[in-house]
Design a protein around this motif. Structure first.
Motif, PDB file in Angstrom:
ATOM      1  N   VAL A 126       0.585   5.674 -37.878  1.00  0.00           N
ATOM      2  CA  VAL A 126      -0.334   6.531 -38.625  1.00  0.00           C
ATOM      3  C   VAL A 126       0.354   7.125 -39.853  1.00  0.00           C
ATOM      4  CG1 VAL A 126      -1.716   8.648 -38.552  1.00  0.00           C
ATOM      5  CG2 VAL A 126      -1.803   7.031 -36.644  1.00  0.00           C
ATOM      6  N   ALA A 127       1.633   7.453 -39.744  1.00  0.00           N
ATOM      7  CA  ALA A 127       2.364   7.985 -40.905  1.00  0.00           C
ATOM      8  C   ALA A 127       2.365   6.972 -42.046  1.00  0.00           C
ATOM      9  CB  ALA A 127       3.792   8.334 -40.513  1.00  0.00           C
ATOM     10  N   ILE A 128       2.438   5.691 -41.690  1.00  0.00           N
ATOM     11  CA  ILE A 128       2.407   4.647 -42.716  1.00  0.00           C
ATOM     12  C   ILE A 128       1.009   4.496 -43.290  1.00  0.00           C
ATOM     13  CG2 ILE A 128       2.708   2.178 -43.167  1.00  0.00           C
ATOM     14  CD1 ILE A 128       4.872   2.210 -40.944  1.00  0.00           C
ATOM     15  N   THR A 129       0.026   4.310 -42.424  1.00  0.00           N
ATOM     16  CA  THR A 129      -1.340   4.065 -42.897  1.00  0.00           C
ATOM     17  C   THR A 129      -1.889   5.258 -43.675  1.00  0.00           C
ATOM     18  OG1 THR A 129      -2.345   4.867 -40.817  1.00  0.00           O
ATOM     19  CG2 THR A 129      -1.807   2.521 -40.958  1.00  0.00           C
ATOM     20  N   HIS A 130      -1.445   6.439 -43.341  1.00  0.00           N
ATOM     21  CA  HIS A 130      -1.949   7.656 -43.994  1.00  0.00           C
ATOM     22  C   HIS A 130      -1.324   7.892 -45.361  1.00  0.00           C
ATOM     23  CE1 HIS A 130      -3.893  11.616 -43.941  1.00  0.00           C
ATOM     24  NE2 HIS A 130      -2.785  12.100 -44.446  1.00  0.00           N
ATOM     25  N   ASN A 131      -0.138   7.302 -45.584  1.00  0.00           N
ATOM     26  CA  ASN A 131       0.637   7.707 -46.764  1.00  0.00           C
ATOM     27  C   ASN A 131       0.996   6.598 -47.745  1.00  0.00           C
ATOM     28  OD1 ASN A 131       1.012  10.573 -46.205  1.00  0.00           O
ATOM     29  ND2 ASN A 131       2.239   9.898 -44.453  1.00  0.00           N
ATOM     30  N   LEU A 132       0.548   5.355 -47.521  1.00  0.00           N
ATOM     31  CA  LEU A 132       1.059   4.289 -48.398  1.00  0.00           C
ATOM     32  C   LEU A 132       0.235   4.031 -49.651  1.00  0.00           C
ATOM     33  CD1 LEU A 132      -0.859   1.601 -48.004  1.00  0.00           C
ATOM     34  CD2 LEU A 132       0.598   1.156 -46.058  1.00  0.00           C
ATOM     35  N   SER A 133      -0.968   4.584 -49.755  1.00  0.00           N
ATOM     36  CA  SER A 133      -1.830   4.241 -50.882  1.00  0.00           C
ATOM     37  C   SER A 133      -1.243   4.723 -52.210  1.00  0.00           C
ATOM     38  CB  SER A 133      -3.226   4.832 -50.702  1.00  0.00           C
ATOM     39  OG  SER A 133      -3.208   6.232 -50.865  1.00  0.00           O
TER      40      SER A 133
END
Length: 220
Positions: free
Chosen positions: A96-103
């Motif tokens: 979730v840390a990745i999906t929430h912050n990569l944009s």
């Protein structure tokens, strides 16, 4: 449940959620990001958790606020899903840390989030699919889905955008999107392999823009 079973479940979940997308973020995009993330991970000097990298690559658009009406609800559903297929609390937090912050829009915030190596790999893979030949096609497809103007020489590319300004498509053209985002991605790559792949795709986009503007003016 073993890792292969977990990844198969993640793949099915993502396909169900994204198969009807009409903005260039469909399951074909997801599959390319997964493949590129695996390639980048294999060429990194440091090892990464395969389950986290591949899962995050599959799930990176599931709760994107430009694609879903209620990102918080989508993220909560994602957490429950991962728990149901026996991801640990630590693994869920990592994905979730990745999906929430990569944009890309997150990079426009005052304090951009710092991603783990797994997150940097997935971010590079996602950004690589936004540039080059595929990136050109997706930019036009996305702009068309949102009724954007193709090009207007009188409308100059915007600079120093906030996330809110960046997401305001009323002030953007499809061609300006190259200058406002796509051409910037090469220099934002995290991995060595990502930088190498981005260089070739950058040159393809620059050649496209040169040809596009020449044809626009009737000079080609």
């Amino acid at each position: 449940m073993n890792i292969e079973q977990q990844l198969a479940a993640v793949r099915r979940y993502t396909c169900k959620k994204m198969k009807n997308d009409k903005t260039g973020h469909g399951f074909d995009h997801i599959q390319r990001v997964v493949a590129t993330a695996q390639y980048l991970a294999a060429h990194e000097s440091q090892t990464t958790d395969r389950l986290i990298v591949i899962s995050a690559a599959y799930l990176h658009d599931i709760a994107d606020d430009k694609l879903v009406a209620d990102p918080q609800k989508s993220e909560a559903e994602l957490r429950l899903f991962l728990e149901s297929i026996e991801f640990s609390t630590t693994q869920i937090a990592a994905v979730v840390a990745i999906t929430h912050n990569l944009s890309f829009s997150k990079s426009l915030e005052k304090n951009p989030p710092q991603l783990s190596l797994a997150g940097q790999i997935v971010q590079d893979a996602d950004r690589l699919d936004a540039i080059g030949a595929i990136g050109i096609a997706r930019a036009i497809y996305y702009g068309g889905a949102h009724q954007e103007t193709i090009y207007d020489p009188q409308i100059k590319p915007r600079k120093s955008l906030s996330k809110t300004e960046y997401r305001n498509l009323n002030n953007e053209t499809i061609i300006n999107h190259f200058y406002e985002k796509l051409l910037k991605l090469k220099d934002l790559m995290n991995t060595v392999s990502g930088k190498q792949l981005a260089e070739q795709r950058q040159q393809f986009m620059l050649a496209f823009l040169t040809e596009f503007k020449a044809e626009w003016q009737g000079k080609s």
